[in-house]
Scaffold this motif. Sequence first.
Motif, PDB file in Angstrom:
ATOM      1  N   GLU A 118       6.688  71.386  -9.734  1.00 13.28           N
ATOM      2  CA  GLU A 118       6.273  72.711  -9.274  1.00 13.28           C
ATOM      3  C   GLU A 118       7.475  73.626  -9.063  1.00 13.28           C
ATOM      4  OE1 GLU A 118       3.466  72.594  -6.108  1.00 13.28           O
ATOM      5  OE2 GLU A 118       2.202  71.107  -7.063  1.00 13.28           O
ATOM      6  N   VAL A 119       8.352  73.676 -10.099  1.00 15.00           N
ATOM      7  CA  VAL A 119       9.500  74.570 -10.047  1.00 15.00           C
ATOM      8  C   VAL A 119       9.045  76.030 -10.047  1.00 15.00           C
ATOM      9  CG1 VAL A 119       9.769  74.624 -12.565  1.00 15.00           C
ATOM     10  CG2 VAL A 119      11.763  75.008 -11.104  1.00 15.00           C
ATOM     11  N   ASP A 120       7.777  76.277 -10.453  1.00 15.45           N
ATOM     12  CA  ASP A 120       7.257  77.643 -10.541  1.00 15.45           C
ATOM     13  C   ASP A 120       6.467  78.044  -9.301  1.00 15.45           C
ATOM     14  OD1 ASP A 120       5.187  75.902 -10.851  1.00 15.45           O
ATOM     15  OD2 ASP A 120       4.655  76.501 -12.884  1.00 15.45           O
TER      16      ASP A 120
ATOM     17  N   LEU B 110      15.393  76.689  -4.347  1.00 22.08           N
ATOM     18  CA  LEU B 110      16.253  75.575  -4.726  1.00 22.08           C
ATOM     19  C   LEU B 110      15.839  75.009  -6.079  1.00 22.08           C
ATOM     20  CD1 LEU B 110      18.570  73.701  -4.052  1.00 22.08           C
ATOM     21  CD2 LEU B 110      17.014  72.310  -2.698  1.00 22.08           C
ATOM     22  N   SER B 111      14.545  74.879  -6.312  1.00 24.20           N
ATOM     23  CA  SER B 111      14.074  74.355  -7.588  1.00 24.20           C
ATOM     24  C   SER B 111      14.498  75.255  -8.741  1.00 24.20           C
ATOM     25  CB  SER B 111      12.556  74.210  -7.575  1.00 24.20           C
ATOM     26  OG  SER B 111      12.150  73.236  -6.640  1.00 24.20           O
TER      27      SER B 111
ATOM     28  N   ALA C 296      15.149  71.554 -22.506  1.00 23.70           N
ATOM     29  CA  ALA C 296      14.495  70.484 -23.259  1.00 23.70           C
ATOM     30  C   ALA C 296      15.014  70.366 -24.683  1.00 23.70           C
ATOM     31  CB  ALA C 296      12.984  70.711 -23.268  1.00 23.70           C
ATOM     32  N   GLU C 297      15.807  71.335 -25.140  1.00 26.35           N
ATOM     33  CA  GLU C 297      16.425  71.199 -26.459  1.00 26.35           C
ATOM     34  C   GLU C 297      17.472  70.089 -26.462  1.00 26.35           C
ATOM     35  OE1 GLU C 297      17.984  75.001 -27.405  1.00 26.35           O
ATOM     36  OE2 GLU C 297      16.018  75.969 -27.593  1.00 26.35           O
ATOM     37  N   ARG C 298      18.041  69.787 -25.296  1.00 27.65           N
ATOM     38  CA  ARG C 298      19.086  68.756 -25.190  1.00 27.65           C
ATOM     39  C   ARG C 298      18.613  67.525 -24.415  1.00 27.65           C
ATOM     40  NH1 ARG C 298      23.886  70.416 -26.930  1.00 27.65           N
ATOM     41  NH2 ARG C 298      24.282  72.636 -27.171  1.00 27.65           N
ATOM     42  N   LEU C 299      17.691  67.716 -23.481  1.00 32.85           N
ATOM     43  CA  LEU C 299      17.255  66.621 -22.622  1.00 32.85           C
ATOM     44  C   LEU C 299      15.735  66.506 -22.661  1.00 32.85           C
ATOM     45  CD1 LEU C 299      19.460  67.463 -19.495  1.00 32.85           C
ATOM     46  CD2 LEU C 299      19.987  65.813 -21.286  1.00 32.85           C
ATOM     47  N   GLN C 300      15.242  65.363 -22.262  1.00 29.45           N
ATOM     48  CA  GLN C 300      13.796  65.193 -22.091  1.00 29.45           C
ATOM     49  C   GLN C 300      13.425  65.793 -20.733  1.00 29.45           C
ATOM     50  OE1 GLN C 300      12.328  61.277 -21.048  1.00 29.45           O
ATOM     51  NE2 GLN C 300      10.671  61.458 -22.542  1.00 29.45           N
ATOM     52  N   VAL C 301      12.421  66.666 -20.715  1.00 27.70           N
ATOM     53  CA  VAL C 301      12.011  67.348 -19.485  1.00 27.70           C
ATOM     54  C   VAL C 301      10.519  67.118 -19.246  1.00 27.70           C
ATOM     55  CG1 VAL C 301      11.873  69.543 -18.250  1.00 27.70           C
ATOM     56  CG2 VAL C 301      13.804  69.100 -19.795  1.00 27.70           C
ATOM     57  N   LEU C 302      10.184  66.703 -18.031  1.00 26.41           N
ATOM     58  CA  LEU C 302       8.797  66.600 -17.590  1.00 26.41           C
ATOM     59  C   LEU C 302       8.619  67.586 -16.449  1.00 26.41           C
ATOM     60  CD1 LEU C 302       9.389  63.795 -18.987  1.00 26.41           C
ATOM     61  CD2 LEU C 302       7.718  62.831 -17.425  1.00 26.41           C
ATOM     62  N   VAL C 303       7.585  68.418 -16.518  1.00 27.61           N
ATOM     63  CA  VAL C 303       7.380  69.409 -15.467  1.00 27.61           C
ATOM     64  C   VAL C 303       5.917  69.413 -15.032  1.00 27.61           C
ATOM     65  CG1 VAL C 303       7.085  71.254 -17.171  1.00 27.61           C
ATOM     66  CG2 VAL C 303       7.638  71.834 -14.807  1.00 27.61           C
ATOM     67  N   VAL C 304       5.706  69.346 -13.734  1.00 28.84           N
ATOM     68  CA  VAL C 304       4.382  69.521 -13.131  1.00 28.84           C
ATOM     69  C   VAL C 304       4.252  70.991 -12.793  1.00 28.84           C
ATOM     70  CG1 VAL C 304       2.907  68.966 -11.181  1.00 28.84           C
ATOM     71  CG2 VAL C 304       4.349  67.191 -12.207  1.00 28.84           C
ATOM     72  N   THR C 305       3.260  71.659 -13.345  1.00 29.37           N
ATOM     73  CA  THR C 305       3.187  73.113 -13.203  1.00 29.37           C
ATOM     74  C   THR C 305       1.758  73.594 -12.964  1.00 29.37           C
ATOM     75  OG1 THR C 305       3.724  75.207 -14.286  1.00 29.37           O
ATOM     76  CG2 THR C 305       2.998  73.404 -15.707  1.00 29.37           C
ATOM     77  N   HIS C 306       1.672  74.737 -12.260  1.00 29.57           N
ATOM     78  CA  HIS C 306       0.414  75.468 -12.103  1.00 29.57           C
ATOM     79  C   HIS C 306       0.486  76.787 -12.855  1.00 29.57           C
ATOM     80  CE1 HIS C 306      -1.527  72.848  -9.195  1.00 29.57           C
ATOM     81  NE2 HIS C 306      -0.376  72.753  -8.556  1.00 29.57           N
ATOM     82  N   SER C 307       1.583  76.996 -13.575  1.00 32.80           N
ATOM     83  CA  SER C 307       1.800  78.279 -14.246  1.00 32.80           C
ATOM     84  C   SER C 307       1.408  78.187 -15.713  1.00 32.80           C
ATOM     85  CB  SER C 307       3.276  78.688 -14.133  1.00 32.80           C
ATOM     86  OG  SER C 307       3.562  79.751 -15.007  1.00 32.80           O
TER      87      SER C 307
END
Length: 559
Positions: A463-465, A439-440, A484-495
Amino acid sequence: MLTSLAIRDVVLIEKLDLAFGQGLTVLTGETGAGKSILLDSLGLALGMRADSGLVRAGQPQASVTAAFGVEDRHPARAILTEQGIEAEDELVLRRVVTADGRSRAFVNDQPVGLALLRRLGALLVEVQGQHEQVGLADPAAHAGLLDAAGGLERLRGTVAETHRAWREAERALATAKEEIAAAQRDEEFLRHAVAELDALAPAEGEEDELAAERQKLQQGERRSEAIAEALAALAPRDRRSANPAHALRSAVRALERLPAPNTEAEPALDALGRALDALAEAETAMERLAHDSGPDPRRLEQVEERLFALRAAARKHLVAVVELPGLLATLKERLAALDAGTDRVTAAERAATSTRAAYLDAAGRLTEGRRDAAQKLEKAIAKELPPLKLDRARLVVDVARKPEAAWGPEGVDRVTFLVSTNPGQAPGALDKVASGGELSRLMLALKVVLARGSPVPTLVFDEVDSGIGGATAAAVGDRLSRVAERLQVLVVTHSPQVAARGARHLSVAKQVKGSRAETRVTPLDEAARREEIARMLAGERVTDAARAAADSLLTGSLL
């Protein structure tokens, strides 16, 4: 977009102030470092559920303040105006939670209800996570997203305007029908009441005039008695009674008998003459007053009959006497409306029919545009899915006609994004069919295609990854970077592949101070960022090979 986040006494965070910019910001750190605390803190400011467990141990309260830069056209500004809150350069959401679980919300330092905070938060940040989906998972948002993707905003505006005109015409028709029905029910009463009041013909201010005249007439007998008594004192009918005039004349005659010359008596004679003239004038005036003030029983009876008739009519219609002329005018208007009511209803019916036809015409064109946009969106999403390890998934944009009772300013369609993750599987709701990781990634693919039309300026991916690596993780990073070229994106990641694509990198770590643990967040420069990505690649022991691989990822992310 989110410009800053200030956290005080939330779980493991004592004090934290973070600044954010445009583009992609990545948050990394070992499991348990406190990344979820950051998201929970942001959620607090956006109006999500508060819990006393979020308050740092030993502290009376926790607080989170999130500041946003908002464009002039952003719908949040309209809400601020609607609520009477001053729209400053920044929109600041603040939430305070006490140790007993109670919370308070503020917008631009003004206390507000939690519902308003949530309403604003939904327009500012969209959260996509494995356990919580906000935005795309809500079917209510799908029509607007499809319209934005298809460039249908102007036609959607036309539909909203024609819907408003139709509903106004329907309300006018209902009012006309209700008024004529009420008039018909009361027709016999109306005609009788108008005839009765017309015959009475009440006039403005008549009650006060009649009451004053009645009082004057009622006092007439006492006035006549007083005047008669005064006249009798001046000129009694009994000539033997004391008569001032007779006494004055006797005095004049006595003085005139004085031996000549009697010049010393002239002043007295002049005074007596003036007194006689004054008495004669007074007598004439009192006689005139007696004639004008004589009691008139017939006039008193007429005045009382009129006054009592007016007051009886007022009691009958439950109004004051002064309101009778206005009541008569109102009743005549209702009768006139009844007589002309059929024509009015006919005209209102024609208006309702024509505005409904205009609405359906615009809504029909919107439906055609949506079906065309749905096909294009499905094809665009299909191209994004295979690199995200969703090659078996299929997105279906369902455009179905609503029942008439559900038609609204957005049109006559129910737009729903459905997904099938395996061949032969019937498409279902996004959050019912796909797993958390699927879903993510599906949401990410949708955001890549729909980013242009997104009304929400900030996206958060948690954790979309999860559960992927290698080429798939690189594909996720690439798509996050494109969004992120159009919107501000924050991502929590382990990748590490995702982390390398960030324009900004925040490291989340847990430190132990004495007997207490504390979460710290550190913005990384290029050297520290290289070391963090190497750690993510190698594990606890960072090797030169891991650093070389980190360099390769960082170099590749800048190409």
